[in-house]
Design an enzyme around this catalytic site. Structure first.
Site, PDB file in Angstrom:
ATOM      1  N   ASP A  69     -10.535  -2.781 -17.916  1.00 59.71           N
ATOM      2  CA  ASP A  69      -9.658  -1.691 -18.353  1.00 59.71           C
ATOM      3  C   ASP A  69     -10.297  -0.979 -19.543  1.00 59.71           C
ATOM      4  O   ASP A  69     -11.089  -1.572 -20.273  1.00 59.71           O
ATOM      5  CB  ASP A  69      -8.311  -2.261 -18.828  1.00 59.71           C
ATOM      6  CG  ASP A  69      -7.382  -2.605 -17.673  1.00 59.71           C
ATOM      7  OD1 ASP A  69      -7.695  -2.282 -16.519  1.00 59.71           O
ATOM      8  OD2 ASP A  69      -6.324  -3.216 -17.939  1.00 59.71           O
ATOM      9  N   ARG A  88     -12.938   3.492 -11.952  1.00 64.93           N
ATOM     10  CA  ARG A  88     -11.545   3.975 -11.937  1.00 64.93           C
ATOM     11  C   ARG A  88     -11.433   5.178 -12.865  1.00 64.93           C
ATOM     12  O   ARG A  88     -11.837   5.117 -14.026  1.00 64.93           O
ATOM     13  CB  ARG A  88     -10.609   2.867 -12.426  1.00 64.93           C
ATOM     14  CG  ARG A  88      -9.148   3.329 -12.523  1.00 64.93           C
ATOM     15  CD  ARG A  88      -8.296   2.347 -13.339  1.00 64.93           C
ATOM     16  NE  ARG A  88      -8.272   1.036 -12.764  1.00 64.93           N
ATOM     17  CZ  ARG A  88      -7.962  -0.080 -13.463  1.00 64.93           C
ATOM     18  NH1 ARG A  88      -7.654   0.002 -14.758  1.00 64.93           N
ATOM     19  NH2 ARG A  88      -7.961  -1.256 -12.877  1.00 64.93           N
ATOM     20  N   HIS A 143      -0.537   9.023 -10.554  1.00 59.24           N
ATOM     21  CA  HIS A 143       0.683   9.212  -9.758  1.00 59.24           C
ATOM     22  C   HIS A 143       0.958  10.687  -9.560  1.00 59.24           C
ATOM     23  O   HIS A 143       1.946  11.068  -8.955  1.00 59.24           O
ATOM     24  CB  HIS A 143       1.899   8.592 -10.478  1.00 59.24           C
ATOM     25  CG  HIS A 143       1.609   7.234 -11.001  1.00 59.24           C
ATOM     26  ND1 HIS A 143       1.229   6.999 -12.298  1.00 59.24           N
ATOM     27  CD2 HIS A 143       1.566   6.045 -10.368  1.00 59.24           C
ATOM     28  CE1 HIS A 143       0.991   5.710 -12.459  1.00 59.24           C
ATOM     29  NE2 HIS A 143       1.178   5.119 -11.308  1.00 59.24           N
ATOM     30  N   ARG A 182       3.700   2.069 -23.462  1.00 56.59           N
ATOM     31  CA  ARG A 182       2.839   3.148 -22.917  1.00 56.59           C
ATOM     32  C   ARG A 182       3.494   3.788 -21.694  1.00 56.59           C
ATOM     33  O   ARG A 182       3.418   4.995 -21.507  1.00 56.59           O
ATOM     34  CB  ARG A 182       1.443   2.610 -22.592  1.00 56.59           C
ATOM     35  CG  ARG A 182       0.610   2.317 -23.840  1.00 56.59           C
ATOM     36  CD  ARG A 182      -0.856   2.148 -23.517  1.00 56.59           C
ATOM     37  NE  ARG A 182      -1.126   0.953 -22.742  1.00 56.59           N
ATOM     38  CZ  ARG A 182      -1.231  -0.271 -23.249  1.00 56.59           C
ATOM     39  NH1 ARG A 182      -1.111  -0.461 -24.550  1.00 56.59           N
ATOM     40  NH2 ARG A 182      -1.471  -1.313 -22.477  1.00 56.59           N
TER      41      ARG A 182
HETATM   42  C1  LIG Z   1      -4.079   1.837 -11.539  1.00 54.22           C
HETATM   43  C2  LIG Z   1      -4.045   2.396 -12.911  1.00 54.22           C
HETATM   44  C3  LIG Z   1      -4.820   1.842 -13.891  1.00 54.22           C
HETATM   45  C4  LIG Z   1      -4.821   2.385 -15.180  1.00 54.22           C
HETATM   46  N1  LIG Z   1      -5.677   1.878 -16.112  1.00 54.22           N
HETATM   47  C5  LIG Z   1      -5.758   2.480 -17.327  1.00 54.22           C
HETATM   48  C6  LIG Z   1      -6.723   2.084 -18.289  1.00 54.22           C
HETATM   49  O1  LIG Z   1      -7.528   1.169 -18.068  1.00 54.22           O
HETATM   50  N2  LIG Z   1      -6.747   2.737 -19.474  1.00 54.22           N
HETATM   51  C7  LIG Z   1      -5.884   3.771 -19.759  1.00 54.22           C
HETATM   52  O2  LIG Z   1      -5.960   4.356 -20.836  1.00 54.22           O
HETATM   53  N3  LIG Z   1      -4.939   4.137 -18.867  1.00 54.22           N
HETATM   54  C8  LIG Z   1      -4.855   3.523 -17.667  1.00 54.22           C
HETATM   55  N4  LIG Z   1      -3.917   3.940 -16.768  1.00 54.22           N
HETATM   56  C9  LIG Z   1      -2.814   4.851 -17.200  1.00 54.22           C
HETATM   57  C10 LIG Z   1      -3.206   6.304 -17.068  1.00 54.22           C
HETATM   58  O3  LIG Z   1      -4.214   6.614 -17.998  1.00 54.22           O
HETATM   59  C11 LIG Z   1      -1.992   7.229 -17.303  1.00 54.22           C
HETATM   60  O4  LIG Z   1      -1.485   7.011 -18.578  1.00 54.22           O
HETATM   61  C12 LIG Z   1      -0.860   7.051 -16.299  1.00 54.22           C
HETATM   62  O5  LIG Z   1      -1.354   6.741 -15.022  1.00 54.22           O
HETATM   63  C13 LIG Z   1      -0.033   8.339 -16.198  1.00 54.22           C
HETATM   64  O6  LIG Z   1      -0.830   9.400 -15.756  1.00 54.22           O
HETATM   65  P1  LIG Z   1      -0.720  10.067 -14.284  1.00 54.22           P
HETATM   66  O7  LIG Z   1      -2.118  10.334 -13.818  1.00 54.22           O
HETATM   67  O8  LIG Z   1       0.058   9.206 -13.409  1.00 54.22           O
HETATM   68  O9  LIG Z   1      -0.094  11.484 -14.515  1.00 54.22           O
HETATM   69  P2  LIG Z   1       1.203  12.013 -15.279  1.00 54.22           P
HETATM   70  O10 LIG Z   1       0.982  13.468 -15.396  1.00 54.22           O
HETATM   71  O11 LIG Z   1       1.472  11.234 -16.518  1.00 54.22           O
HETATM   72  O12 LIG Z   1       2.377  11.681 -14.248  1.00 54.22           O
HETATM   73  C14 LIG Z   1       2.484  12.286 -12.979  1.00 54.22           C
HETATM   74  C15 LIG Z   1       3.792  11.871 -12.321  1.00 54.22           C
HETATM   75  O13 LIG Z   1       3.807  10.465 -12.097  1.00 54.22           O
HETATM   76  C16 LIG Z   1       5.084   9.895 -12.334  1.00 54.22           C
HETATM   77  N5  LIG Z   1       4.986   8.965 -13.488  1.00 54.22           N
HETATM   78  C17 LIG Z   1       3.957   8.874 -14.359  1.00 54.22           C
HETATM   79  N6  LIG Z   1       4.177   7.907 -15.260  1.00 54.22           N
HETATM   80  C18 LIG Z   1       5.378   7.377 -14.961  1.00 54.22           C
HETATM   81  C19 LIG Z   1       6.145   6.311 -15.528  1.00 54.22           C
HETATM   82  N7  LIG Z   1       5.713   5.611 -16.577  1.00 54.22           N
HETATM   83  N8  LIG Z   1       7.341   6.000 -14.958  1.00 54.22           N
HETATM   84  C20 LIG Z   1       7.785   6.682 -13.886  1.00 54.22           C
HETATM   85  N9  LIG Z   1       7.084   7.706 -13.305  1.00 54.22           N
HETATM   86  C21 LIG Z   1       5.913   8.045 -13.828  1.00 54.22           C
HETATM   87  C22 LIG Z   1       5.986  11.061 -12.626  1.00 54.22           C
HETATM   88  O14 LIG Z   1       6.528  11.506 -11.416  1.00 54.22           O
HETATM   89  C23 LIG Z   1       5.026  12.106 -13.193  1.00 54.22           C
HETATM   90  O15 LIG Z   1       5.511  13.413 -13.058  1.00 54.22           O
HETATM   91  C24 LIG Z   1      -3.945   3.459 -15.464  1.00 54.22           C
HETATM   92  C25 LIG Z   1      -3.178   4.026 -14.474  1.00 54.22           C
HETATM   93  C26 LIG Z   1      -3.214   3.523 -13.208  1.00 54.22           C
HETATM   94  C27 LIG Z   1      -2.396   4.187 -12.148  1.00 54.22           C
END
Ligand SMILES: Cc1cc2nc3c(=O)[nH]c(=O)nc-3n(C[C@H](O)[C@H](O)[C@H](O)COP(=O)(O)OP(=O)(O)OC[C@H]3O[C@@H](n4cnc5c(N)ncnc54)[C@H](O)[C@@H]3O)c2cc1C
Length: 311
Positions: A137, A187, A230, A291
């Site tokens: 990560d 990733r 997402h 977070r």
């Molecule tokens: C598999 C995976 C591994 C990850 N590993 C890391 C890592 O190693 N280091 C790091 O800094 N970050 C990590 N992250 C977190 C990532 O950086 C984001 O903070 C997180 O995924 C939200 O960004 P998004 O791309 O989903 O887009 P966003 O623009 O934040 O969200 C898009 C849509 O997703 C849905 N959504 C997003 N978050 C939530 C929530 N918490 N609850 C409910 N619905 C939600 C909503 O519908 C939102 O409109 C990881 C994420 C994933 C999916």
């Protein structure tokens, strides 16, 4: 970005608030939304349920920022026990593990790099023996160079080790270019920490644009991109870029967090995509939960209600 994002991310590192919030049982609605349980057995059961739905998993034994060498060893040992149980349940082809270097010693003064590397090596060896892989990560920007250096060291013996890059950092497009060689599992996520404007884009649109630039680099390259988001727009853009660059399904994968957009996870899997769900478990769920709340401030009211009623 939301006004609540920054304070929630600051609180994610507060030991006092952690004490208060950690009095919530893991079974409370808000925690259970994101974390299936505290024990290895609950994590393995949750993995089996995902696999039965056509999904794959990456498991994270929760914990971060440890300043205690013994705790770092306890975490490494927890991963070994997990890998054993995944293998005993026949899940190793469908489940790998995600490791935070700060949970296995990176933040320890002086010897942190060496201790984290040794612990990571032990976990990588156990993962390989079990027939699966490890992804490191990525944490806040003060650790990016150290984490990539550890990754390079680990990849000498375990080239299958996955990297993580965060689109919100200015440096990430260049990091993607350096990580696109054959066999390189990378990733791409947007990034989950509170970062200053000197190193990170602050505007959501700028982060999304960077995410798309990085997607192009990774999908056009020779590695194995792991598209962690997402965001429906990013998923759609990634799918069309994958066909533009002649990528067949299975030469890249989508990743989402446990409990977020589960129907979309299943929809993508049933259309033939590989979908990996990030499954965190353990008692140290506080920083992870904060977070997730920072990304979804709508859930804060629900969270406060859980805290008051302790349910
Ligand atoms: C598999 C995976 C591994 C990850 N590993 C890391 C890592 O190693 N280091 C790091 O800094 N970050 C990590 N992250 C977190 C990532 O950086 C984001 O903070 C997180 O995924 C939200 O960004 P998004 O791309 O989903 O887009 P966003 O623009 O934040 O969200 C898009 C849509 O997703 C849905 N959504 C997003 N978050 C939530 C929530 N918490 N609850 C409910 N619905 C939600 C909503 O519908 C939102 O409109 C990881 C994420 C994933 C999916």
């Amino acid at each position: 970005m939301s006004l609540l994002r920054e304070p929630l991310l600051l609180l994610s590192r507060s030991r006092t608030v952690k004490k208060l919030v950690s009095t919530l049982p893991v079974s409370s609605g808000i925690v259970r939304n994101y974390v299936p349980g505290e024990t290895t057995a609950t994590a393995v059961d949750a993995t089996a349920r995902l696999v039965a739905d056509g999904l794959t998993a990456t498991l994270d034994f929760l914990g971060e920022d440890t300043l205690d060498a013994e705790q770092a060893e306890v975490t490494a040992a927890a991963y070994l026990a997990l890998l054993k149980q995944l293998s005993a349940a026949g899940l190793q082809r469908h489940a790998e593990v995600s490791v935070k270097l700060s949970a296995i010693g990176q933040a320890l003064p002086d010897t942190g790099h060496k201790i984290a590397l040794e612990n990571a090596r032990t976990i990588c060896r156990a993962a390989r023996n079990a027939g699966t892989t490890v992804t490191l990560d990525m944490e806040d920007h003060t650790t990016t160079d150290a984490t990539l250096a550890t990754l390079r060291d680990l990849r000498k013996d375990f080239p299958e080790t996955g990297a993580v890059v965060q689109a919100y950092l200015h440096r990430t497009e260049a990091d993607c270019r350096a990580l696109t060689h054959e066999g390189s599992r990378v990733r791409l996520c947007k990034g989950a920490y509170n970062e200053p404007s000197s190193v990170a884009f602050q505007d959501r649109i700028e982060v999304d644009k960077s995410y798309v630039r990085c997607l192009k680099v990774l999908l056009a390259g020779q590695g194995y991109p792991m598209i962690a988001t997402h965001d429906p727009r990013m998923v759609e853009i990634a799918s069309s870029l994958a066909s533009r660059y002649g990528r067949s399904q299975g030469t890249y994968e989508f990743q989402m967090l446990y409990g977020i957009r589960p129907e979309e996870q299943k929809r993508l899997a049933s259309s033939g995509e590989t979908v990996r769900v990030y499954l965190p478990y353990g008692e140290e769920w506080y920083g992870y939960l904060m977070r997730r709340l920072a990304e979804r401030p709508k859930n804060v009211r629900f969270f406060l209600r859980s805290l008051i009623s302790k349910k």
